[in-house]
Design a protein around this motif. Structure first.
Motif, PDB file in Angstrom:
ATOM      1  N   LEU A  32       0.811  -1.215   0.000  1.00 25.72           N
ATOM      2  CA  LEU A  32       0.000   0.000   0.000  1.00 25.72           C
ATOM      3  C   LEU A  32       0.841   1.259   0.000  1.00 25.72           C
ATOM      4  O   LEU A  32       0.291   2.373   0.076  1.00 25.72           O
ATOM      5  N   ASP A  33       2.163   1.107  -0.083  1.00 32.11           N
ATOM      6  CA  ASP A  33       3.070   2.253  -0.054  1.00 32.11           C
ATOM      7  C   ASP A  33       2.818   3.111   1.182  1.00 32.11           C
ATOM      8  O   ASP A  33       2.826   4.344   1.123  1.00 32.11           O
ATOM      9  N   ALA A  34       2.566   2.427   2.299  1.00 31.58           N
ATOM     10  CA  ALA A  34       2.308   3.117   3.557  1.00 31.58           C
ATOM     11  C   ALA A  34       3.599   3.249   4.359  1.00 31.58           C
ATOM     12  O   ALA A  34       4.604   2.579   4.087  1.00 31.58           O
ATOM     13  N   ARG A  35       3.551   4.127   5.358  1.00 33.98           N
ATOM     14  CA  ARG A  35       4.733   4.316   6.206  1.00 33.98           C
ATOM     15  C   ARG A  35       4.770   3.342   7.379  1.00 33.98           C
ATOM     16  O   ARG A  35       5.786   3.237   8.062  1.00 33.98           O
ATOM     17  N   GLY A  36       3.673   2.646   7.606  1.00 38.38           N
ATOM     18  CA  GLY A  36       3.645   1.668   8.680  1.00 38.38           C
ATOM     19  C   GLY A  36       2.224   1.414   9.149  1.00 38.38           C
ATOM     20  O   GLY A  36       1.266   2.016   8.661  1.00 38.38           O
ATOM     21  N   ALA A  37       2.099   0.500  10.104  1.00 38.78           N
ATOM     22  CA  ALA A  37       0.781   0.139  10.628  1.00 38.78           C
ATOM     23  C   ALA A  37       0.902  -0.200  12.101  1.00 38.78           C
ATOM     24  O   ALA A  37       1.950  -0.656  12.569  1.00 38.78           O
ATOM     25  N   GLU A  38      -0.160   0.042  12.831  1.00 40.68           N
ATOM     26  CA  GLU A  38      -0.278  -0.324  14.241  1.00 40.68           C
ATOM     27  C   GLU A  38      -1.653  -0.921  14.463  1.00 40.68           C
ATOM     28  O   GLU A  38      -2.610  -0.640  13.730  1.00 40.68           O
ATOM     29  N   VAL A  39      -1.749  -1.767  15.474  1.00 40.64           N
ATOM     30  CA  VAL A  39      -3.019  -2.357  15.875  1.00 40.64           C
ATOM     31  C   VAL A  39      -3.361  -1.866  17.276  1.00 40.64           C
ATOM     32  O   VAL A  39      -2.519  -1.917  18.182  1.00 40.64           O
ATOM     33  N   LEU A  40      -4.580  -1.371  17.429  1.00 41.36           N
ATOM     34  CA  LEU A  40      -5.104  -0.969  18.729  1.00 41.36           C
ATOM     35  C   LEU A  40      -6.173  -1.971  19.128  1.00 41.36           C
ATOM     36  O   LEU A  40      -7.104  -2.225  18.366  1.00 41.36           O
ATOM     37  N   LEU A  90      -9.209   1.538  10.492  1.00 38.72           N
ATOM     38  CA  LEU A  90     -10.083   0.501   9.949  1.00 38.72           C
ATOM     39  C   LEU A  90     -10.507  -0.449  11.066  1.00 38.72           C
ATOM     40  O   LEU A  90      -9.667  -0.875  11.874  1.00 38.72           O
ATOM     41  N   PRO A  91     -11.799  -0.785  11.157  1.00 41.90           N
ATOM     42  CA  PRO A  91     -12.237  -1.711  12.214  1.00 41.90           C
ATOM     43  C   PRO A  91     -11.673  -3.110  12.014  1.00 41.90           C
ATOM     44  O   PRO A  91     -11.619  -3.618  10.886  1.00 41.90           O
ATOM     45  N   LEU A  92     -11.223  -3.721  13.098  1.00 46.37           N
ATOM     46  CA  LEU A  92     -10.786  -5.121  13.104  1.00 46.37           C
ATOM     47  C   LEU A  92     -11.912  -5.942  13.715  1.00 46.37           C
ATOM     48  O   LEU A  92     -12.100  -5.954  14.934  1.00 46.37           O
ATOM     49  N   THR A  93     -12.682  -6.599  12.873  1.00 46.90           N
ATOM     50  CA  THR A  93     -13.872  -7.321  13.305  1.00 46.90           C
ATOM     51  C   THR A  93     -13.921  -8.673  12.614  1.00 46.90           C
ATOM     52  O   THR A  93     -13.767  -8.753  11.390  1.00 46.90           O
ATOM     53  N   ALA A  94     -14.086  -9.748  13.386  1.00 43.51           N
ATOM     54  CA  ALA A  94     -14.142 -11.106  12.840  1.00 43.51           C
ATOM     55  C   ALA A  94     -15.445 -11.756  13.280  1.00 43.51           C
ATOM     56  O   ALA A  94     -15.691 -11.899  14.474  1.00 43.51           O
ATOM     57  N   TRP A  95     -16.289 -12.126  12.321  1.00 44.71           N
ATOM     58  CA  TRP A  95     -17.574 -12.768  12.594  1.00 44.71           C
ATOM     59  C   TRP A  95     -18.419 -11.942  13.567  1.00 44.71           C
ATOM     60  O   TRP A  95     -19.122 -12.480  14.420  1.00 44.71           O
ATOM     61  N   GLY A 123      -9.711  -7.130   7.297  1.00 44.66           N
ATOM     62  CA  GLY A 123     -10.552  -8.310   7.515  1.00 44.66           C
ATOM     63  C   GLY A 123      -9.735  -9.561   7.737  1.00 44.66           C
ATOM     64  O   GLY A 123     -10.021 -10.363   8.643  1.00 44.66           O
ATOM     65  N   ASP A 124      -8.696  -9.763   6.930  1.00 45.90           N
ATOM     66  CA  ASP A 124      -7.839 -10.936   7.106  1.00 45.90           C
ATOM     67  C   ASP A 124      -7.074 -10.878   8.421  1.00 45.90           C
ATOM     68  O   ASP A 124      -6.912 -11.886   9.119  1.00 45.90           O
ATOM     69  N   LEU A 125      -6.600  -9.684   8.773  1.00 46.14           N
ATOM     70  CA  LEU A 125      -5.850  -9.542  10.020  1.00 46.14           C
ATOM     71  C   LEU A 125      -6.730  -9.825  11.227  1.00 46.14           C
ATOM     72  O   LEU A 125      -6.300 -10.482  12.185  1.00 46.14           O
ATOM     73  N   ALA A 126      -7.975  -9.347  11.209  1.00 41.74           N
ATOM     74  CA  ALA A 126      -8.884  -9.587  12.332  1.00 41.74           C
ATOM     75  C   ALA A 126      -9.127 -11.068  12.536  1.00 41.74           C
ATOM     76  O   ALA A 126      -9.101 -11.569  13.669  1.00 41.74           O
ATOM     77  N   THR A 127      -9.357 -11.793  11.447  1.00 43.42           N
ATOM     78  CA  THR A 127      -9.587 -13.234  11.558  1.00 43.42           C
ATOM     79  C   THR A 127      -8.355 -13.934  12.119  1.00 43.42           C
ATOM     80  O   THR A 127      -8.456 -14.831  12.976  1.00 43.42           O
ATOM     81  N   ALA A 128      -7.176 -13.518  11.667  1.00 44.43           N
ATOM     82  CA  ALA A 128      -5.937 -14.132  12.153  1.00 44.43           C
ATOM     83  C   ALA A 128      -5.710 -13.820  13.628  1.00 44.43           C
ATOM     84  O   ALA A 128      -5.280 -14.694  14.399  1.00 44.43           O
ATOM     85  N   LEU A 129      -5.979 -12.597  14.046  1.00 50.86           N
ATOM     86  CA  LEU A 129      -5.808 -12.231  15.449  1.00 50.86           C
ATOM     87  C   LEU A 129      -6.722 -13.042  16.348  1.00 50.86           C
ATOM     88  O   LEU A 129      -6.309 -13.485  17.433  1.00 50.86           O
ATOM     89  N   ARG A 130      -7.946 -13.241  15.914  1.00 52.49           N
ATOM     90  CA  ARG A 130      -8.886 -14.015  16.730  1.00 52.49           C
ATOM     91  C   ARG A 130      -8.407 -15.458  16.879  1.00 52.49           C
ATOM     92  O   ARG A 130      -8.500 -16.052  17.951  1.00 52.49           O
ATOM     93  N   ALA A 131      -7.886 -16.029  15.793  1.00 51.72           N
ATOM     94  CA  ALA A 131      -7.392 -17.403  15.863  1.00 51.72           C
ATOM     95  C   ALA A 131      -6.119 -17.494  16.701  1.00 51.72           C
ATOM     96  O   ALA A 131      -5.930 -18.443  17.472  1.00 51.72           O
ATOM     97  N   ALA A 132      -5.221 -16.514  16.568  1.00 50.49           N
ATOM     98  CA  ALA A 132      -3.930 -16.558  17.251  1.00 50.49           C
ATOM     99  C   ALA A 132      -4.053 -16.369  18.751  1.00 50.49           C
ATOM    100  O   ALA A 132      -3.139 -16.725  19.506  1.00 50.49           O
ATOM    101  N   ASP A 133      -5.160 -15.822  19.203  1.00 55.39           N
ATOM    102  CA  ASP A 133      -5.336 -15.520  20.624  1.00 55.39           C
ATOM    103  C   ASP A 133      -5.233 -16.770  21.499  1.00 55.39           C
ATOM    104  O   ASP A 133      -4.948 -16.673  22.691  1.00 55.39           O
ATOM    105  N   ARG A 134      -5.460 -17.939  20.912  1.00 51.98           N
ATOM    106  CA  ARG A 134      -5.361 -19.184  21.674  1.00 51.98           C
ATOM    107  C   ARG A 134      -3.921 -19.600  21.931  1.00 51.98           C
ATOM    108  O   ARG A 134      -3.651 -20.399  22.826  1.00 51.98           O
ATOM    109  N   ASP A 135      -2.983 -19.064  21.144  1.00 51.12           N
ATOM    110  CA  ASP A 135      -1.614 -19.565  21.180  1.00 51.12           C
ATOM    111  C   ASP A 135      -0.580 -18.559  21.642  1.00 51.12           C
ATOM    112  O   ASP A 135       0.617 -18.847  21.630  1.00 51.12           O
TER     113      ASP A 135
END
Length: 413
Positions: A32-40, A90-95, A123-135
């Protein structure tokens, strides 16, 4: 799926579960030619959003008003800087479960196409975060602003989530006090056209109450996952609790099962949690015949009561720590103040409405800690092609009984 989303999906699959944010950061820089990203991530009270990569201290304020607007409205927000730079939230929302917000930093305002691609990445990141929370513990450490009690640790691990979405309904719940909750709990499961929702109030306080509730929840899940309806769930849980405690401990429970196509709602009222129907400007408790709490006596048998929801109906389920709260000798919160809070939330989505009722409950306590555990669950049913009707109950001897009702309209949310 776009090429950008495919690249991120592959990067997330290859990343360790605790390094998803770093994988997303690298990907948005390249694609995306962005300078970076953070998750809140939202904290346990859903009152703050906290950065994963640069953790803030417990007393630090997060200067992200745009992030809170994004999280609350569940839509992207652009915040422009003085130098033409731009932060895209952008909202991080899974299901339907709101996890937090993805923040992408651009040197200049992104084009609509770049925003669209960023939405796919979120959308992909939210789904991955929800799955990774177990590990990994990383994301839970970000979410907690103080140490959880052992009872609260067990209760939060037992939850199915804090919100869920379907074309026919929205669902949300909250536990309070978030860091010390003991025996109060909620559970739900989405299985085809059936939505099961349970609110529980385990007898006692602290770790003992949490252990008791855990036994009840897992017994009901065992019955449900074996194909059992509400009666089987209630009876297996009651028998299991009685076999362990011999009637010395019990769990007050309200079990609900909604046919999301028709609005037909089955209920087993086994104790103190109460259901409140919001229809238009009307706020009133559902008339359910109360049965014995789970585990009070051996071989207790239960019956299902049934009602019909109308499209646009909202159903709150609250524990006794909500409606019976009497701080400082005031009248119970459920007598008048709770209905006012529910009316005030009538235009809010379910995810925001639970927060409104909880905040008003805290305000009713003059901002001091709650004296009792409190659960608020909110269910909005939009209609699924079935007939609406009057929410009057009928008795049945098992899960197969039926009641009748006429068509009717209701509030849309």
């Amino acid at each position: 799926m776009s090429d950008a989303a495919g690249v991120l999906a592959r990067a997330l699959r290859e990343a360790p579960p605790d390094m998803l944010v770093e994988a997303a950061d690298r990907t948005v820089r390249v694609l995306l030619d962005a300078r970076g990203a953070e998750v809140l991530l939202a904290d346990y009270r859903s009152t703050g959003l906290w950065p994963v990569r640069q953790p803030a201290g417990p007393d630090d304020d997060t200067p992200v008003d745009a992030a809170h607007r994004c999280y609350g409205a569940q839509r992207e927000v652009l915040a422009h800087g003085d130098d033409d730079s731009c932060l895209l939230y952008l909202p991080l929302t899974a299901w339907g479960e709101r996890l937090g917000v993805l923040v992408v930093d651009f040197a200049t305002a992104p084009s609509p196409e770049v925003v669209r691609r960023a939405q796919e990445l979120a959308g992909d990141l939210a789904t991955a975060l929800r799955a990774a929370d177990r590990d990994t513990d990383r994301y839970r450490r970000t979410r907690r602003r103080e140490r959880l009690s052992m009872a609260a640790e067990m209760q939060w691990d037992l939850l199915p989530g804090r919100s869920a979405a379907h074309e026919a309904y929205r669902l949300a719940g909250q536990l309070e006090p978030a860091y010390t909750v003991g025996g109060d709990h909620f559970d739900w499961a989405i299985n085809g056209d059936d939505l099961c929702v349970t609110v529980l109030n385990g007898d006692g306080t602290g770790l003992g109450a949490s252990l008791l509730t855990s036994v009840a929840v897992n017994a009901m899940r065992n019955a449900r996952r074996s194909g059992g309806g509400l009666v089987e769930q209630a009876e297996l849980a009651s028998d299991t609790i009685y076999s362990q405690y011999r009637g010395r401990r019990h769990v007050a429970t309200l079990l609900l099962e909604l046919d999301v196509r028709t609005g037909r709602l089955g209920a087993v009222d086994a104790g103190s949690p109460r259901a409140v129907l919001v229809r238009g400007t009307s706020v009133r408790p559902l008339r359910l015949e109360q049965q014995l709490p789970l585990g009070m006596f051996a071989e207790t048998r239960y019956e299902v009561q049934e009602l019909l929801l109308q499209p646009g109906d909202r159903l709150f389920v609250v524990s006794d720590g909500v409606y019976s709260a009497e701080p400082g000798g005031r009248e119970p919160y459920g007598r008048r103040a709770m209905a006012r809070a529910m009316r005030a939330a009538c235009l809010q989505p379910a995810t925001e409405a639970v927060g409104t009722v909880i905040r008003e409950l805290h305000a009713y306590h003059d901002r001091v800690d709650l004296r009792d555990d409190a659960v608020v669950v909110c269910l909005d049913w939009f209609g699924g092609g079935g007939r609406g009707g009057s929410p009057e109950t009928s008795r049945s001897t098992g899960d197969g009984g039926r009641s009748t009702g006429g068509a009717g309209g209701g509030r849309t949310n």
